[in-house]
Design an enzyme around this catalytic site. Sequence first.
Site, mmCIF file in Angstrom:
data_model
loop_
_atom_site.group_PDB
_atom_site.id
_atom_site.type_symbol
_atom_site.label_atom_id
_atom_site.label_comp_id
_atom_site.label_asym_id
_atom_site.label_seq_id
_atom_site.Cartn_x
_atom_site.Cartn_y
_atom_site.Cartn_z
ATOM 1 N N SER A 90 0.856 -1.185 0.000
ATOM 2 C CA SER A 90 0.000 0.000 0.000
ATOM 3 C C SER A 90 0.887 1.229 0.000
ATOM 4 O O SER A 90 1.783 1.350 0.846
ATOM 5 C CB SER A 90 -0.921 0.026 1.217
ATOM 6 O OG SER A 90 -1.488 1.315 1.388
ATOM 7 N N SER A 92 -0.012 4.568 0.491
ATOM 8 C CA SER A 92 -0.262 5.490 1.605
ATOM 9 C C SER A 92 0.240 4.893 2.916
ATOM 10 O O SER A 92 0.790 5.612 3.770
ATOM 11 C CB SER A 92 -1.749 5.839 1.705
ATOM 12 O OG SER A 92 -2.532 4.699 2.013
ATOM 13 N N GLY A 257 -1.564 5.231 -3.563
ATOM 14 C CA GLY A 257 -0.290 4.990 -4.234
ATOM 15 C C GLY A 257 -0.289 3.799 -5.167
ATOM 16 O O GLY A 257 0.301 3.847 -6.261
ATOM 17 N N THR A 258 -0.933 2.703 -4.762
ATOM 18 C CA THR A 258 -0.971 1.539 -5.656
ATOM 19 C C THR A 258 -1.838 1.819 -6.885
ATOM 20 O O THR A 258 -1.580 1.294 -7.965
ATOM 21 C CB THR A 258 -1.481 0.300 -4.904
ATOM 22 O OG1 THR A 258 -2.684 0.630 -4.191
ATOM 23 C CG2 THR A 258 -0.441 -0.216 -3.922
#
Length: 341
Positions: A90, A92, A257-258
């Site tokens: 992940s 974030s 982010g992903t």
Amino acid sequence: MRSVKTLHVISAHAEGEVGDVIVGGVLPPPGDTLWEQRSFVAQDQTLRNFVLNEPRGGVFRHVNLLVPPKHPEADAAFIIMEPEDTPPMSGSNAICVATVLLDSGMIPMQEPEAHLTLEAPGGLVRVRAECRDGKAQRIHVRNLPSFADRIAATLDVPGVGELVVDTAYGGDSFVVVDAATLGFDIVAHEARDLARIGVAITNAANEQLGFTHPQNPDWTHISFCAFCGPVQATPTGLTGKSAVAIQPGKIDRSPTGTAVSARMALMAAKGELAVGQTFEAVSIIGSRFTGRITGHADLEGRPAIIPEISGRGWITGTHQHMLDPDDPWQGGYRLSDTWGV
């Protein structure tokens, strides 16, 4: 205060998305690899329920468990617990973990730039942190190899109709839809409808399209729906809005982010973004992650990119979560007013 369990937590958020970090009170889960430890946490549910269920948690909360790394190159390792999944990576949460490690002094901060390697369940991620005046100002995370899966696939969503979607992986798995096709501008008042429709699209994509990772046979589902707005050119690449629906029904407050990594993989596959160019993603609350394609990779014959994402994280407090032995809801609870859409 009477307690049979005490967890020490540093709370944080990355560009608006909560990513608390457990720094004490939990022994490392069993497993020879970090993925095996992740799988134990996912299947056992005890820790997940304690920190994610109400009254300590909520559908808005993500929690990361710090554990000793398994990989010799890693400085620290973390297991990510999201409301429904225990994912490979992940963005974030990686930013929150790096911020907590540096701002709390668990890893010595170097100014103007600190470098560390984190081990996520899906693999190593390299972190570069811009540091000033004792604060990690911006975290750059070189993410896992990311790839386009299906492009322009047809999906029939109950209550919505037929859509043309893409699927991709950016450290987690996504079905990607054009927001404007469904009448969305990706603004705050749309959050409830985006969450509801996003879960329906994710469920339909799992039933009709499915997902496989070429190097991780355990990851066989699509986790999220990413609603993507139109893009505009910038001096270094592109920018655009996006919103990610997370099971069981919430919208990521950060640009995810992903999702930025998955979207850049799709852009690269379509010839829209090249190595060295950036994509600035804007969330539903106006926060921003900047993504950059740093190179290419090959995953068992499948072309992939190596993305880097950057954003800011902040510590919001410290907590000790306790358990009174007389508490009748020791595993917590979930109600459909917030946990269901």
